[in-house]
Design a protein around this motif. Structure first.
Motif, mmCIF file in Angstrom:
data_model
loop_
_atom_site.group_PDB
_atom_site.id
_atom_site.type_symbol
_atom_site.label_atom_id
_atom_site.label_comp_id
_atom_site.label_asym_id
_atom_site.label_seq_id
_atom_site.Cartn_x
_atom_site.Cartn_y
_atom_site.Cartn_z
ATOM 1 N N ALA A 113 -25.361 1.479 -1.305
ATOM 2 C CA ALA A 113 -24.195 1.462 -0.411
ATOM 3 C C ALA A 113 -22.925 1.113 -1.174
ATOM 4 O O ALA A 113 -21.875 1.738 -0.975
ATOM 5 C CB ALA A 113 -24.435 0.459 0.719
ATOM 6 N N LYS A 114 -23.000 0.144 -2.058
ATOM 7 C CA LYS A 114 -21.834 -0.304 -2.819
ATOM 8 C C LYS A 114 -21.274 0.837 -3.676
ATOM 9 O O LYS A 114 -20.059 1.091 -3.692
ATOM 10 C CB LYS A 114 -22.214 -1.484 -3.711
ATOM 11 N N ASN A 115 -22.135 1.547 -4.383
ATOM 12 C CA ASN A 115 -21.666 2.614 -5.271
ATOM 13 C C ASN A 115 -21.159 3.829 -4.500
ATOM 14 O O ASN A 115 -20.205 4.479 -4.935
ATOM 15 C CB ASN A 115 -22.786 3.019 -6.230
ATOM 16 N N LEU A 116 -21.759 4.115 -3.371
ATOM 17 C CA LEU A 116 -21.280 5.235 -2.560
ATOM 18 C C LEU A 116 -19.904 4.940 -1.978
ATOM 19 O O LEU A 116 -19.046 5.829 -1.901
ATOM 20 C CB LEU A 116 -22.282 5.560 -1.456
ATOM 21 N N ARG A 117 -19.671 3.696 -1.591
ATOM 22 C CA ARG A 117 -18.342 3.324 -1.087
ATOM 23 C C ARG A 117 -17.308 3.420 -2.220
ATOM 24 O O ARG A 117 -16.178 3.871 -1.996
ATOM 25 C CB ARG A 117 -18.383 1.914 -0.501
ATOM 26 N N GLU A 118 -17.690 3.001 -3.410
ATOM 27 C CA GLU A 118 -16.781 3.112 -4.558
ATOM 28 C C GLU A 118 -16.493 4.577 -4.880
ATOM 29 O O GLU A 118 -15.349 4.934 -5.212
ATOM 30 C CB GLU A 118 -17.385 2.409 -5.776
ATOM 31 N N ALA A 119 -17.515 5.423 -4.791
ATOM 32 C CA ALA A 119 -17.319 6.850 -5.046
ATOM 33 C C ALA A 119 -16.355 7.456 -4.035
ATOM 34 O O ALA A 119 -15.464 8.242 -4.390
ATOM 35 C CB ALA A 119 -18.666 7.578 -5.001
ATOM 36 N N MET A 120 -16.507 7.097 -2.765
ATOM 37 C CA MET A 120 -15.590 7.602 -1.732
ATOM 38 C C MET A 120 -14.160 7.189 -2.007
ATOM 39 O O MET A 120 -13.230 7.984 -1.859
ATOM 40 C CB MET A 120 -16.028 7.105 -0.351
ATOM 41 N N ALA A 121 -13.985 5.947 -2.419
ATOM 42 C CA ALA A 121 -12.632 5.453 -2.706
ATOM 43 C C ALA A 121 -12.021 6.212 -3.875
ATOM 44 O O ALA A 121 -10.838 6.581 -3.847
ATOM 45 C CB ALA A 121 -12.678 3.958 -3.008
ATOM 46 N N LEU A 122 -12.826 6.495 -4.891
ATOM 47 C CA LEU A 122 -12.335 7.227 -6.059
ATOM 48 C C LEU A 122 -11.983 8.667 -5.692
ATOM 49 O O LEU A 122 -10.933 9.177 -6.083
ATOM 50 C CB LEU A 122 -13.386 7.209 -7.171
ATOM 51 N N PHE A 123 -12.855 9.330 -4.952
ATOM 52 C CA PHE A 123 -12.572 10.715 -4.539
ATOM 53 C C PHE A 123 -11.319 10.766 -3.649
ATOM 54 O O PHE A 123 -10.501 11.680 -3.771
ATOM 55 C CB PHE A 123 -13.765 11.305 -3.787
ATOM 56 N N SER A 124 -11.182 9.805 -2.764
ATOM 57 C CA SER A 124 -10.035 9.792 -1.852
ATOM 58 C C SER A 124 -8.718 9.588 -2.585
ATOM 59 O O SER A 124 -7.655 10.025 -2.111
ATOM 60 C CB SER A 124 -10.208 8.676 -0.810
ATOM 61 N N ALA A 125 -8.773 8.937 -3.757
ATOM 62 C CA ALA A 125 -7.550 8.634 -4.509
ATOM 63 C C ALA A 125 -7.140 9.748 -5.462
ATOM 64 O O ALA A 125 -6.090 9.658 -6.099
ATOM 65 C CB ALA A 125 -7.740 7.344 -5.309
ATOM 66 N N ILE A 126 -7.966 10.795 -5.558
ATOM 67 C CA ILE A 126 -7.648 11.890 -6.482
ATOM 68 C C ILE A 126 -6.440 12.665 -5.977
ATOM 69 O O ILE A 126 -6.376 13.079 -4.817
ATOM 70 C CB ILE A 126 -8.856 12.829 -6.651
ATOM 71 N N ASP A 127 -5.478 12.903 -6.852
ATOM 72 C CA ASP A 127 -4.275 13.662 -6.512
ATOM 73 C C ASP A 127 -4.384 15.078 -7.052
ATOM 74 O O ASP A 127 -5.339 15.433 -7.726
ATOM 75 C CB ASP A 127 -3.032 12.979 -7.100
ATOM 76 N N GLY A 128 -3.379 15.868 -6.779
ATOM 77 C CA GLY A 128 -3.312 17.222 -7.325
ATOM 78 C C GLY A 128 -3.809 18.263 -6.340
ATOM 79 O O GLY A 128 -3.987 18.013 -5.150
ATOM 80 N N ASP A 129 -4.062 19.459 -6.872
ATOM 81 C CA ASP A 129 -4.462 20.576 -6.028
ATOM 82 C C ASP A 129 -5.895 20.441 -5.517
ATOM 83 O O ASP A 129 -6.257 21.016 -4.496
ATOM 84 C CB ASP A 129 -4.329 21.891 -6.804
ATOM 85 N N TYR A 130 -6.709 19.733 -6.292
ATOM 86 C CA TYR A 130 -8.106 19.576 -5.892
ATOM 87 C C TYR A 130 -8.191 18.776 -4.595
ATOM 88 O O TYR A 130 -7.635 17.690 -4.482
ATOM 89 C CB TYR A 130 -8.888 18.863 -6.994
ATOM 90 N N THR A 131 -8.884 19.334 -3.615
ATOM 91 C CA THR A 131 -9.048 18.657 -2.333
ATOM 92 C C THR A 131 -10.395 17.951 -2.306
ATOM 93 O O THR A 131 -11.442 18.602 -2.329
ATOM 94 C CB THR A 131 -8.973 19.668 -1.165
ATOM 95 N N PRO A 132 -10.413 16.622 -2.279
ATOM 96 C CA PRO A 132 -11.667 15.893 -2.381
ATOM 97 C C PRO A 132 -12.415 15.718 -1.067
ATOM 98 O O PRO A 132 -13.410 15.027 -1.029
ATOM 99 C CB PRO A 132 -11.211 14.526 -2.909
#
Length: 335
Positions: free
Chosen positions: A99-118
Motif C-alpha cells: 500500500a505504501k509504495n502504490l501510494r508513492e507511485a500515484m503521487a509520483l505519476f500525478s506530479a509528472i508534467d509535460g505532454d504525457y498524461t499520467p
C-alpha cells in the motif's frame, strides 16, 4: 519478452559509446521489462531485488520521476503477491509495504508534467491498491480495507484511459466480498462473454474471471456449485497452460484438488494431505512437485502403505533444495 529484454540489455552493455539517453533506456528496460517477466515467472525475490536496484539508480539521476514511479508501482504489486504466500507478521508487513509504495507511485505519476498524461498510470495504481486492500480483507478480515478497496475502484470508473476489463474484474470481486453475489456473478458473466471474443492479450484477465466466478459459486453453496466451480477452474487452468503461466496454472489446479483430491491421479491423497501441503508452502508448484517426489518413491509398490503418514514439510523442503541448484527460472515439473 524475456528474450527481447535480454538482447536489449546485452546490446546496451556491449556498446562502446553509450549516450545519456541510452543509460536511461537501460534503466527503463530493467524496470518495465526485466521486472515484468520475473514477476510472470513468480521469481518474486529476484524481481524485488531488481526493482530496488532500479530505485537506487533512479534516485541518483535527474529526470527519472517516471521510472521511479514505475519502480514503486512494481514494489507494490510484488509485495502484495508475496503477502499472499506469507503468514503472520510477514503477511501484514508486506501488505503495508504494498500500500505504501502504490501510494508513492500515484503521487509520483500525478506530479509528472509535460505532454504525457499520467491518468492511465494513476488509474492502474488505484486498481492495484484496491486489489491490495481486497487481499488484506481476505487474509486479515479487515472490513475497513474492503470499504477502501471499493472506494478506490470506484475512482477508476471515470478514467477512460484505464483498461476497463481489469477494472470490471476488481469491482466484481469486491461486490462478491461484500455479499452481493448476484450482482458480482452477472458482472463476471458479461465480462467473460466479452473476453472470450477478444485477442489473447486479455487471456490472463479471462482466467482470473473464471476463478472469481468459481469462488462465488462455492461461497453461495447453491445446488451444483461444486460442478460449476470445477468447470470454471478447468477453463482457467487451460488458459494459463496455453499462455505458459506455470504459477497461476498450478494455483488453479490446486483449487481443483481442494474440491476433489482425486484430481491428483498419480498419488492417492486426502484432505489431511491437502491441509498439510498448504501449511508446508504457499507455492502450489512445490506442492505438486512434492507429490511427484513421493509418487516416484512408491512406483515400485502397489498403492500407498496403509496408515503411512507422509511428512510433507520434509518433502517440500527436499524439493525446494533440489530446485535451488537449478538455473534460476528453469521450469518446474508439476503433477
Amino acid at each position: 519478452m524475456k528474450i527481447l529484454v535480454s538482447r536489449c540489455l546485452q546490446l546496451l552493455r556491449t556498446s562502446q559509446e553509450l549516450m545519456p539517453d541510452d543509460c536511461d533506456r537501460e534503466l527503463i528496460i530493467r524496470t518495465c521489462g526485466k521486472v515484468w517477466y520475473l514477476c510472470c515467472e513468480q521469481r518474486l525475490d529476484y524481481a524485488l531485488e531488481e526493482v530496488h536496484r532500479s530505485i537506487r539508480i533512479a534516485e541518483s539521476r535527474v529526470n527519472q520521476r517516471r521510472t521511479l514511479a514505475h519502480a514503486r508501482k512494481y514494489v507494490g504489486e510484488i509485495a502484495r503477491r508475496m503477502a499472499e504466500e506469507s503468514t503472520g507478521h510477514d503477511r501484514t508487513y508486506r501488505l503495508d509495504t504494498s500500500a505504501k509504495n502504490l501510494r508513492e507511485a500515484m503521487a509520483l505519476f500525478s506530479a509528472i508534467d509535460g505532454d504525457y498524461t499520467p491518468e492511465s498510470e494513476v488509474g492502474v495504481c488505484l486498481l492495484l491498491l484496491a486489489r491490495t486492500q481486497l487481499v488484506r480483507y481476505r487474509l486479515l478480515g479487515d472490513q475497513a480495507a474492503l470499504a477502501e478497496a471499493e472506494q478506490l475502484a470506484d475512482q477508476v470508473v471515470g478514467m477512460d484511459q484505464v483498461e476497463s476489463y481489469d477494472r470490471d474484474l476488481v469491482l466484481a470481486e469486491i461486490a462478491a466480498a461484500k455479499g452481493r453475489y448476484a450482482e458480482s456473478k452477472d458482472q463476471l458473466g458479461h465480462l467473460i462473454e466479452t473476453l472470450i471474443t477478444l485477442p489473447g492479450a486479455y487471456a490472463e484477465v479471462l482466467a482470473r474471471a473464471y476463478c472469481a466466478r468459481a469462488r462465488i459459486d462455492l461461497e453461495r453453496r447453491v445446488r451444483g456449485a461444486k460442478n460449476m466451480a470445477m468447470a470454471d477452474l478447468r477453463k482457467a487452468r487451460d488458459v494459463y497452460r496455453q499462455r505458459g503461466l506455470a504459477y497461476p496454472e498450478a494455483a488453479t489446479k490446486w483449487e481443483m484438488v481442494k474440491l476433489d483430491p482425486k484430481e491428483v491421479r498419480q498419488l492417492g491423497i486426502n484432505q489431511e494431505d491437502v491441509v498439510s501441503l498448504e501449511q508446508a508452502t504457499g507455492d502450489a508448484r512445490l506442492r505438486f512437485a512434492a507429490i511427484d517426489d513421493v509418487r516416484r518413491e512408491l512406483d515400485s509398490r502397489v498403492g500407498r502403505q496403509p496408515g503411512r503418514r507422509i511428512n510433507w514439510v520434509q518433502r517440500v523442503n527436499r524439493v525446494r533444495l533440489r530446485q535451488s541448484t537449478r538455473i534460476p527460472g528453469q521450469p518446474v515439473k508439476s503433477g
